[in-house]
Enzyme design. Structure first.
Site, PDB file in Angstrom:
ATOM      1  N   GLU A 150      43.798  34.491  42.546  1.00 42.98           N
ATOM      2  CA  GLU A 150      44.573  34.647  41.310  1.00 42.98           C
ATOM      3  C   GLU A 150      45.982  34.094  41.478  1.00 42.98           C
ATOM      4  O   GLU A 150      46.517  33.443  40.574  1.00 42.98           O
ATOM      5  CB  GLU A 150      44.648  36.126  40.886  1.00 42.98           C
ATOM      6  CG  GLU A 150      43.304  36.745  40.525  1.00 42.98           C
ATOM      7  CD  GLU A 150      42.741  36.264  39.186  1.00 42.98           C
ATOM      8  OE1 GLU A 150      43.411  35.499  38.488  1.00 42.98           O
ATOM      9  OE2 GLU A 150      41.610  36.671  38.856  1.00 42.98           O
ATOM     10  N   ASP A 161      31.718  30.733  39.030  1.00 40.28           N
ATOM     11  CA  ASP A 161      32.185  29.708  38.078  1.00 40.28           C
ATOM     12  C   ASP A 161      33.068  28.568  38.589  1.00 40.28           C
ATOM     13  O   ASP A 161      32.665  27.408  38.647  1.00 40.28           O
ATOM     14  CB  ASP A 161      32.860  30.385  36.863  1.00 40.28           C
ATOM     15  CG  ASP A 161      33.866  31.485  37.220  1.00 40.28           C
ATOM     16  OD1 ASP A 161      34.211  31.597  38.406  1.00 40.28           O
ATOM     17  OD2 ASP A 161      34.305  32.209  36.299  1.00 40.28           O
TER      18      ASP A 161
HETATM   19  C1  DMJ Z   1      41.178  32.894  34.142  1.00 38.54           C
HETATM   20  O1  DMJ Z   1      42.088  33.530  34.960  1.00 38.54           O
HETATM   21  C2  DMJ Z   1      40.604  31.698  34.816  1.00 38.54           C
HETATM   22  O2  DMJ Z   1      40.061  30.871  33.860  1.00 38.54           O
HETATM   23  C3  DMJ Z   1      39.552  32.023  35.824  1.00 38.54           C
HETATM   24  O3  DMJ Z   1      38.918  30.895  36.353  1.00 38.54           O
HETATM   25  C4  DMJ Z   1      38.507  32.968  35.288  1.00 38.54           C
HETATM   26  N1  DMJ Z   1      38.832  33.574  34.069  1.00 38.54           N
HETATM   27  C5  DMJ Z   1      40.157  33.900  33.694  1.00 38.54           C
HETATM   28  C6  DMJ Z   1      40.275  34.119  32.205  1.00 38.54           C
HETATM   29  O4  DMJ Z   1      39.157  34.612  31.601  1.00 38.54           O
END
Ligand code: DMJ
Length: 610
Positions: A235, A368
């Site tokens: 993050e 993802d």
């Molecule tokens: C974001 O912080 C980023 O896109 C991350 O890859 C996953 N999802 C959150 C928002 O939904």
């Protein structure tokens, strides 16, 4: 001699001058040194009487070796020499005039201040050629209707920012109902202004210059990473390092680059694991890392350790320090050597053993952005990193074979693979994949560009359905394709919408590649729904149930709402000249980083890795 010097000073009043205090201190320290020295000069048995209770002799019979005796002797010589030097210096000080002493003290002070500055201050970074920066502002869409819509989105950004400015300034996020600061465990117990850093580039491209400057000033004065906080490496990388790098490239302001590098240095200890796969969390002060308690068998998460590449390559580019590049390339090499069940990458990998945890595979949460960064590594390298492209192609091929299906009602969805079984459920997070397939269409093997663009369109359609089948016209966190249900959430705890961007992100990519007006139309539906159901006087809030006409708020204005959701919406209603995809690659938090035309530049560290 020492004692005879004391009376004239001790008899003076309490208002001793600085120079006099200094001399007193010097004499005192000489005296202490003398006492300390005396302790060593005393015969051993007299020391034992006071300081030794005899236990050592009983437990460890002590016979002084020749080496120890020599060591003690040299220690005594050193103390004697120090003592004499101190006395000599004191005598010299006394011979000096008050002015001379004053000047000396001043020089000392300046030196200390300068040393401190050198220690904490920014290290000079090497000058590097600035990549080509195209389309960093404007993007006027031309027609008045689109312009009006774009202005509305800009106004929403201003409301979100102003509310945070007023009620949550310096905190990571905002509680728009309680009108106070908010933070989650991904930022530890820090107050690092996540919303400021995440929002900067959106402010910049929207031309909100005063707000941008305000944020820049806060960062300059307050953003400090020497905090005792255990943060998420992923993050912090995508929001802070990505946000700071994008702000640097867009505005050219050095402060952002310097802060990004300072923070990156704090993340490096997270890689000190037996395999080099980083821990999920690291304490910014101590450098101690660990993994989430909930992750399978102490594992690190694929989407976390696999989402560092873009930012780390830029860090090596900007600093000349090969460490960043080497760390992410090491991860890639390690993954390449591993067996993959059915060609799929499990979401969990143990950083101690280097073995997979549970065999779960997802293109949504936990998996993802690993796939996203393979594609974007290739794009960001000006398509020279063909290894990344090949890894992406192989991964997507396996995903298509095992995870992508069509529902009875004809909706294409991406399910989750759990120990050989396909769960027919798709997350809001997974909806980003529509945009990814479209972005990766050009350059896909076997001339399958059309196929991937089509797949992107199908995912966009499915995700739009997940919005359209709710009362609020906002999408749920997860939706099913099971027992007659199509694109709707079943469990209560999957019905929330927390201002996430993924569906809008896919609309924007699809718009850029097709210019089909339906994507703007769908984007506009989302704008209206967000403004109607999530807007409150203190900002924007997530809602707990998108199927309820009377929803309750979750009272969080997520930083990614400003970084991503509003940015993608703004870009959707701008012309393609704003941040063209030939020149910019968006990190997973929507922070645009320029393509590095590395044609004749070799990244430090790449010589040994490739
Ligand atoms: C974001 O912080 C980023 O896109 C991350 O890859 C996953 N999802 C959150 C928002 O939904």
């Amino acid at each position: 001699t020492t004692l005879t010097l004391i009376p004239p000073y001790s008899s003076s009043s309490a208002t001793l001058r600085l120079s006099e205090k200094f001399i007193l201190l010097l004499i005192l320290s000489a005296f202490i040194t003398l006492c300390f020295g005396a302790f060593f000069f005393l015969p051993d048995n007299s020391k034992h009487k006071r300081f030794d209770f005899g236990l050592e002799d009983v437990l460890i019979p002590h016979i002084e070796s020749e080496k120890e005796a020599r060591h003690k002797e040299s220690l005594r010589d050193k103390i004697r020499a120090d003592h004499e030097r101190a006395l000599q210096e004191a005598k010299e000080k006394l011979r000096k005039s008050k002015e001379e002493l004053k000047a000396e003290i001043q020089t000392e002070k300046t030196k200390v201040v300068e040393d401190l500055k050198k220690k904490d201050g920014p290290k000079p970074l090497p000058p590097v050629p600035m990549p080509k920066l195209v389309g960093v502002n404007d993007g006027d869409p031309g027609d008045p209707d689109t312009k009006e819509k774009r202005d509305k989105i800009r106004e929403m950004m201003k409301h979100a920012w102003d509310s945070y400015r007023q009620y949550g300034w310096g905190h990571n996020e905002l509680k728009p109902i309680a009108k106070k600061g908010h933070s989650t465990n991904i930022f530890g117990n820090s107050q690092m202004g996540a919303t400021i850093v995440d929002a900067l580039d959106t402010l910049y491209i929207m031309g909100l210059h005063d707000e941008f400057k305000d944020g820049q000033e806060w960062i300059k004065q307050n953003l400090d990473f020497s905090v005792n906080a255990e943060v998420s490496v992923f993050e912090v990388n995508i929001r802070f390092i990505g946000g700071l790098l994008a702000a640097y490239y867009l505005s050219g302001q050095e402060v952002f680059k310097v802060k990004a590098v300072q923070l990156a240095e704090k993340l490096l200890p997270a890689f000190n694991t037996p395999t080099g796969i980083p821990w999920a969390m690291v304490n910014l002060k101590s450098g101690v890392g660990r993994n989430w308690g909930w992750a399978s068998a102490g594992s690190s998460i694929l989407a976390e350790f696999g989402t560092l590449h873009m930012e780390f390559v830029h860090l090596t580019y900007l600093t000349g320090n090969p460490a960043y590049y080497q760390k992410v390339m090491h991860i890639r090499k390690l993954l390449a050597k591993m067996d993959r069940p059915n060609g799929l990458y499990p979401n969990y990998l143990n950083p101690r053993t280097g073995r997979w945890g549970q065999h779960h595979t997802s293109v949504g949460g936990l998996g993802d952005s690993f796939y996203e960064y393979l594609l974007k590594a290739w794009l960001m390298s000006d398509k020279t990193d063909t290894e990344a492209r090949k890894t992406y192609d192989d991964a997507i091929e396996a995903i298509e074979r095992h995870l992508i299906r069509k529902s009875n009602g004809g909706l294409t969805f991406i399910g989750e693979w759990k120990n050989g079984h396909l769960e027919r459920k798709m997350g809001h997070l997974t909806c980003f994949a529509g945009g990814m397939f479209a972005l990766g269409a050009d350059g896909s093997p076997d001339d399958k560009a059309g196929h991937y663009l089509q797949l992107g369109a199908e995912i966009a359609h499915t995700c739009h359905e997940s919005y359209d089948r709710t009362v609020l016209k906002l999408g749920p966190e997860a939706f099913k394709f099971d027992s007659g249900l199509e694109a709707v959430a079943v469990r209560q705890n999957e019905k929330y919408y927390i201002l996430r961007p993924e569906v809008i992100e896919t609309y924007w990519y699809m718009w850029r590649f097709t210019h089909d007006p339906k994507y703007r139309q769908w984007g506009w539906e989302a704008v209206q729904a967000i403004d109607k159901y999530c807007r409150v006087s203190g900002g924007f809030s997530g809602v707990k149930d998108v199927y309820s006409s009377n929803p309750t708020y979750d009272d969080v204005q997520q930083s990614f709402f400003l970084a991503e959701t509003l940015k993608y919406l703004y870009l959707l209603f701008s012309s393609d000249e704003l941040l063209p995809l030939e020149n910019w690659v968006f990190n997973t938090e929507a922070h645009p980083l320029p393509v590095l035309h590395l044609g004749n530049i070799t990244l430090p560290g790449s010589e040994t890795q490739r």
